[in-house]
Design an enzyme around this catalytic site. Structure first.
Site, short mmCIF file in Angstrom:
data_model
loop_
_atom_site.label_atom_id
_atom_site.label_comp_id
_atom_site.label_asym_id
_atom_site.label_seq_id
_atom_site.Cartn_x
_atom_site.Cartn_y
_atom_site.Cartn_z
N ALA A 1 29.63 88.74 19.13
CA ALA A 1 29.94 89.37 20.42
C ALA A 1 29.86 88.39 21.58
O ALA A 1 30.43 88.62 22.63
CB ALA A 1 28.98 90.53 20.65
N LYS A 2 29.13 87.31 21.39
CA LYS A 2 28.96 86.26 22.42
C LYS A 2 28.58 86.86 23.77
O LYS A 2 29.13 86.52 24.81
CB LYS A 2 30.21 85.38 22.50
CG LYS A 2 30.53 84.71 21.16
CD LYS A 2 31.63 83.70 21.22
CE LYS A 2 31.86 82.99 19.89
NZ LYS A 2 32.43 83.85 18.81
N ARG A 3 27.59 87.76 23.75
CA ARG A 3 27.15 88.43 24.96
C ARG A 3 26.12 87.58 25.70
O ARG A 3 25.68 86.53 25.22
CB ARG A 3 26.55 89.80 24.60
CG ARG A 3 27.53 90.77 23.95
CD ARG A 3 28.68 91.13 24.86
NE ARG A 3 29.48 92.24 24.35
CZ ARG A 3 30.63 92.13 23.71
NH1 ARG A 3 31.17 90.95 23.48
NH2 ARG A 3 31.29 93.21 23.29
N ASP B 1 35.53 83.27 24.21
CA ASP B 1 35.49 83.01 22.77
C ASP B 1 36.61 82.02 22.47
O ASP B 1 37.33 81.60 23.38
CB ASP B 1 35.68 84.33 22.02
CG ASP B 1 35.02 84.32 20.65
OD1 ASP B 1 35.24 83.35 19.89
OD2 ASP B 1 34.29 85.26 20.34
#
Lengths: 272, 272
Positions: B95-97, A99
């Site tokens: 969440a940038k999963r 991130d």
């Protein structure tokens, strides 16, 4: 843990096995479901039965997050159990985080400082300032996704950028980042033929190799192209080991599967 | 929530503001620290003061994970509060999963079914089979990273693949995936000049735009190039709103900052 300590452990145990603790309540033996914390009980039994055969454990964080707070409690208990009982074993938070800088710092703190994992997997898409906060932790390891084991790896990772595949660009660019000596890389076992090219870019780094077993990768193929002078490989198996049996003897069955892989690895190491 | 409902809310509130709930215990007013759950108390006060000015809230999950189980409890309470009190407001788990298929399914279940978020941010590096499990949830939205707001975006995202930048390849490829109508995209406000090209590829999709405020992006620049006939933008501000003041009047100060952005957005919408 230092890389040197990891290598010493590999030599001592004659193993470069990593066991994936991807716990699914629908797959674990049903007699565990009545326990207060079935996920931790399952992990504890697997760890007790396999710790002499493996040099690393890798919980995939998704499996814990899927159970909310109970999942996080089980994760915390599992990593604490590992750090207390087996501080010599390398631990990997398979989180695939990444991130903007101030947010990556948060993730690094959570997994390295608070949970005290030795390493975490990180995605490269957001570039240098999303990864560097993880690299600031000395004797902690950031395992960057390079070429993953799944089919979707061919969507972007193997496409050519300036005449070279994206995953190679990732490997090359990462060598220029501050504290890059704290990097390891993920390369899938299903893509063994790529290891020769990869070793030209990162001859000395450790590579975490998922995809053996259920996903179809082979230990001997990976070793043929991926070994370096310090072994340099951690080969992960999850489902093939931890779900070897769903009876009350599941831990012994898991140990048997782990032993088979350890013996295959011992054969490889003896020939080095 | 359907996209139509989101558009209706934007028209009603004359706002396309998203407020980032990135709660840092070192930055919130000190009088909250003695409460049982300072993170939730902070979020509740911000939500109570700003819900009429914003159409979306976006907790960045890293900030919650950094506090372990207490953080997850605060996240669960926050999303429950939003779903109970403001079911009309769009919620984003930042969440940038993204992981192999069976793992992405776990993440999708955790954020869409269990926590009941309307959407989640997802990284594209692992390709189709890492994203498609999220797209299977109807009236849930998967927000794919395309061109991020940070400096590291230039490391890989803007590099040319087959003559075209990686982020464009991501946008184009994603259009071919099953249930791609459930996709939205992340494009940073710091890269406003890219929106013209991006709108040629995804004319109708919603774009989540971080990077206004602390990171230096401008609302007017983003709107100039990024608006579509349904507005099609959610512009996020976190630090610039939630940390407007560290006094006991922090919520009123946050509302004032949110009002300024809402009024700027109202001016844009009036001209459409």
């Amino acid at each position: 843990m230092t890389t040197h300590e990891l290598v010493q452990q590999i030599k001592k145990k004659k193993s470069f096995l990593c066991i994936g603790l991807d716990v699914d309540l629908e797959k674990i033996p049903t007699h565990l479901l009545s326990k207060e914390d079935p996920i931790f009980e399952f992990n504890k039994a697997i760890i007790d039965a396999t710790h002499h055969l493996t040099v690393a454990y890798k919980p995939n964080i998704a499996f814990y997050e899927a159970y909310g707070i109970k999942g996080w409690q089980a994760l915390e208990k599992t990593i604490k159990y590992l750090n207390d009982k087996h501080p010599d074993i390398f631990t990997i938070a398979d989180a695939k985080r990444g991130d903007i800088g101030n947010t990556s710092t948060r993730y690094a703190k959570a997994f390295f400082s608070d949970l005290n994992f030795d390493s975490i997997t990180v995605a490269p898409y957001m570039g240098e300032d999303s990864v560097v906060p993880f690299l600031e932790f000395e004797n902690k390891h950031t395992i960057l996704l390079a070429l993953t084991s799944n089919r979707g790896a061919f969507d972007f990772q193997t496409k050519k950028v300036d005449g070279e595949e994206v995953y190679k660009k990732v490997l090359q660019t990462a060598q220029t980042w501050k504290n890059h000596h704290n990097l390891m890389y993920v390369v899938g076992a299903t893509k063994a033929e790529y290891f020769t090219e990869i070793r030209k870019i990162i001859p000395d780094s450790f590579i975490l190799v998922p995809g053996v077993g259920a996903q179809g990768g082979s230990v001997s193929e990976v070793c043929k192209y991926g070994l370096n002078k310090n072994v340099g490989l951690l080969i992960n198996s999850a489902r093939g080991i931890i779900y070897a049996s769903s009876t009350e003897n599941f831990a012994e069955a898991a140990a048997q599967k782990a032993l088979e892989l350890q013996q295959e690895m011992e054969g490889v190491l003896d020939k080095m």
